[in-house]
Design an enzyme around this catalytic site. Structure first.
Site, PDB file in Angstrom:
ATOM      1  N   GLY A   1     -22.093  20.095  -5.834  1.00  0.00           N
ATOM      2  CA  GLY A   1     -21.974  20.309  -4.393  1.00  0.00           C
ATOM      3  C   GLY A   1     -23.324  20.669  -3.800  1.00  0.00           C
ATOM      4  N   ARG A   2     -23.304  21.341  -2.647  1.00  0.00           N
ATOM      5  CA  ARG A   2     -24.558  21.679  -1.967  1.00  0.00           C
ATOM      6  C   ARG A   2     -25.467  22.525  -2.853  1.00  0.00           C
ATOM      7  NH1 ARG A   2     -20.579  22.933   1.859  1.00  0.00           N
ATOM      8  NH2 ARG A   2     -20.440  21.528   3.650  1.00  0.00           N
ATOM      9  N   ILE A   3     -24.893  23.573  -3.453  1.00  0.00           N
ATOM     10  CA  ILE A   3     -25.710  24.487  -4.245  1.00  0.00           C
ATOM     11  C   ILE A   3     -26.165  23.808  -5.532  1.00  0.00           C
ATOM     12  CG2 ILE A   3     -25.691  26.661  -5.536  1.00  0.00           C
ATOM     13  CD1 ILE A   3     -23.769  27.730  -3.338  1.00  0.00           C
TER      14      ILE A   3
ATOM     15  N   ARG B   1     -16.048  16.414 -10.851  1.00  0.00           N
ATOM     16  CA  ARG B   1     -14.736  15.796 -11.049  1.00  0.00           C
ATOM     17  C   ARG B   1     -14.584  14.483 -10.290  1.00  0.00           C
ATOM     18  NH1 ARG B   1     -12.084  21.465 -11.230  1.00  0.00           N
ATOM     19  NH2 ARG B   1     -11.653  21.700 -13.444  1.00  0.00           N
TER      20      ARG B   1
ATOM     21  N   ILE C   1     -24.005  31.001 -11.399  1.00  0.00           N
ATOM     22  CA  ILE C   1     -24.198  31.509 -10.038  1.00  0.00           C
ATOM     23  C   ILE C   1     -22.995  31.126  -9.173  1.00  0.00           C
ATOM     24  CG2 ILE C   1     -26.708  31.595 -10.101  1.00  0.00           C
ATOM     25  CD1 ILE C   1     -26.733  28.845  -8.687  1.00  0.00           C
ATOM     26  N   ALA C   2     -21.869  30.812  -9.814  1.00  0.00           N
ATOM     27  CA  ALA C   2     -20.666  30.372  -9.095  1.00  0.00           C
ATOM     28  C   ALA C   2     -19.792  31.584  -8.783  1.00  0.00           C
ATOM     29  CB  ALA C   2     -19.926  29.336  -9.932  1.00  0.00           C
ATOM     30  N   ARG C   3     -18.713  31.743  -9.513  1.00  0.00           N
ATOM     31  CA  ARG C   3     -17.839  32.909  -9.460  1.00  0.00           C
ATOM     32  C   ARG C   3     -17.575  33.339 -10.893  1.00  0.00           C
ATOM     33  NH1 ARG C   3     -19.104  33.903  -5.031  1.00  0.00           N
ATOM     34  NH2 ARG C   3     -17.830  33.966  -3.136  1.00  0.00           N
TER      35      ARG C   3
ATOM     36  N   GLU D   1     -15.787  41.963 -10.896  1.00  0.00           N
ATOM     37  CA  GLU D   1     -16.832  42.738 -10.218  1.00  0.00           C
ATOM     38  C   GLU D   1     -16.243  43.941  -9.485  1.00  0.00           C
ATOM     39  OE1 GLU D   1     -19.253  40.250  -7.719  1.00  0.00           O
ATOM     40  OE2 GLU D   1     -19.523  38.744  -9.278  1.00  0.00           O
TER      41      GLU D   1
ATOM     42  N   HIS E   1     -24.898  40.287  -8.367  1.00  0.00           N
ATOM     43  CA  HIS E   1     -24.462  39.324  -7.345  1.00  0.00           C
ATOM     44  C   HIS E   1     -25.468  39.263  -6.192  1.00  0.00           C
ATOM     45  CE1 HIS E   1     -20.564  37.207  -5.919  1.00  0.00           C
ATOM     46  NE2 HIS E   1     -21.621  36.669  -5.315  1.00  0.00           N
TER      47      HIS E   1
ATOM     48  N   GLY F   1     -26.965  36.497  -5.131  1.00  0.00           N
ATOM     49  CA  GLY F   1     -27.115  35.115  -4.669  1.00  0.00           C
ATOM     50  C   GLY F   1     -27.586  34.940  -3.245  1.00  0.00           C
TER      51      GLY F   1
END
Length: 315
Positions: A154-156, A177, A233-235, A264, A282, A284
């Site tokens: 995606g963007r990131i 995917r 760096i996602a979740r 978290e 966190h 980011g």
């Protein structure tokens, strides 16, 4: 004047803008809303500006609701049951785009820190245990020219890949995917396992929750090279933390860099005990201008709802 709940402290510029238009309540508690508190907030406020950790689960949307919009502060919204919100007539938005570069920068920070063992090196110096330079001291992984694998383009993911390709002459592979065309050299591979095994560095940038929960499991980690570096760096819930800890403890992969964690702010003691993992709280999007932009985007969505317009960043 509409009643607005802001569930965490925001930058002063955002609070001033909110107070100029709404009757604002700002929670002082840094902990996220529990499900019970989220349900009460939905009953008491016209609009809510929530963020990560607030438990807007399906149960929170049961009953008589006053709230018409949840303008999430953050691109990730796996703490909100969007389907339940929609069924209850509550609109949901997030803050994409403005977080892309800052999050990608943290991805590169973790790549460099984990590969070059700079966090470990700083701890050595601070502990006054450095005995001087030597040809074999703290040898890490050379970054330039390696192959990076992006999980989720995606963007990131694309922003990380561009930095790796143009800044460090890295070959880029990715798993997504759905088919994805990008404007720089990159190879899409057919499976997550194939990606994990083909790359020197893996960076995870997929959304959290749903089918992505524990996407990175023991099997995926087992496919990595022993010299591989893993970055998330996602979740936090995208990774099976127990499996990652086991892989790091056994030396089945060389190291990891984590900006997010499954529960978290709890971080497993096993991570802290390992030298070959970099742990960030966190960070980011933790730059003032980025957080201000996120806050304004969330407010813009609430204003659009108040004025009867479609949400610009509806999810």
């Amino acid at each position: 004047m509409k009643k607005l709940l802001i569930t965490r402290q925001l930058p002063e510029a955002n609070l001033a803008a909110a107070r100029a238009r709404f009757d604002v309540t700002v929670r002082e508690n840094a902990d996220g809303l529990t499900m019970v508190e989220a349900a009460q907030a939905l009953a008491d406020y016209d609009a809510i500006l929530p963020t990560l950790g607030d438990q807007f689960t399906a149960e929170a949307f049961i009953g008589d609701l006053r709230c018409g919009v949840l303008a999430n502060f953050g691109v990730g919204y796996n703490h909100i049951d969007v389907e339940a919100a929609g069924m209850a007539g509550v609109l949901v938005s997030n803050t994409p785009n403005v977080v892309t570069d800052a999050t990608a920068d943290i991805g590169l920070t973790l790549i460099l820190t984990a590969c070059r063992r700079s966090g470990e090196g700083e701890r050595l110096v601070r502990a006054d245990k450095w005995t001087g330079w030597g040809p074999t001291q703290m040898l890490g992984t050379h970054v330039t020219g390696k192959t990076v694998g992006i999980v989720g383009m995606g963007r990131i993911g694309q922003a990380v890949a561009r930095r790796c390709h143009y800044g460090f002459e890295m070959a880029v592979k990715f798993y997504n995917r759905s088919p994805k065309a990008v404007d720089f050299p990159a190879e899409q591979v057919d499976s997550l396992t194939a990606l994990m095994g083909a790359c020197d560095i893996i960076v995870v940038t997929v959304p959290g929750g749903g089918s992505n929960t524990h996407l990175i499991d023991a099997d995926a980690l087992a496919a990595m090279k022993p010299s591989g570096i893993f970055v998330n760096i996602a979740r936090g819930d995208v990774v099976d933390e127990a499996a990652l800890i086991a892989a790091l403890q056994a030396g089945r992969i060389a190291g990891a860099g984590l900006d997010v964690f499954e529960h978290e702010p709890h971080v497993p003691d096993a991570f802290r005990a390992l030298e070959n993992v970099v742990l960030l709280p966190h960070l980011g999007t933790a730059a003032l201008e980025v957080r201000e932009a996120m806050g304004q985007m969330a407010l813009d969505n609430i204003i659009a709802w108040e004025e009867g317009r479609p949400l610009p960043q509806a999810v």
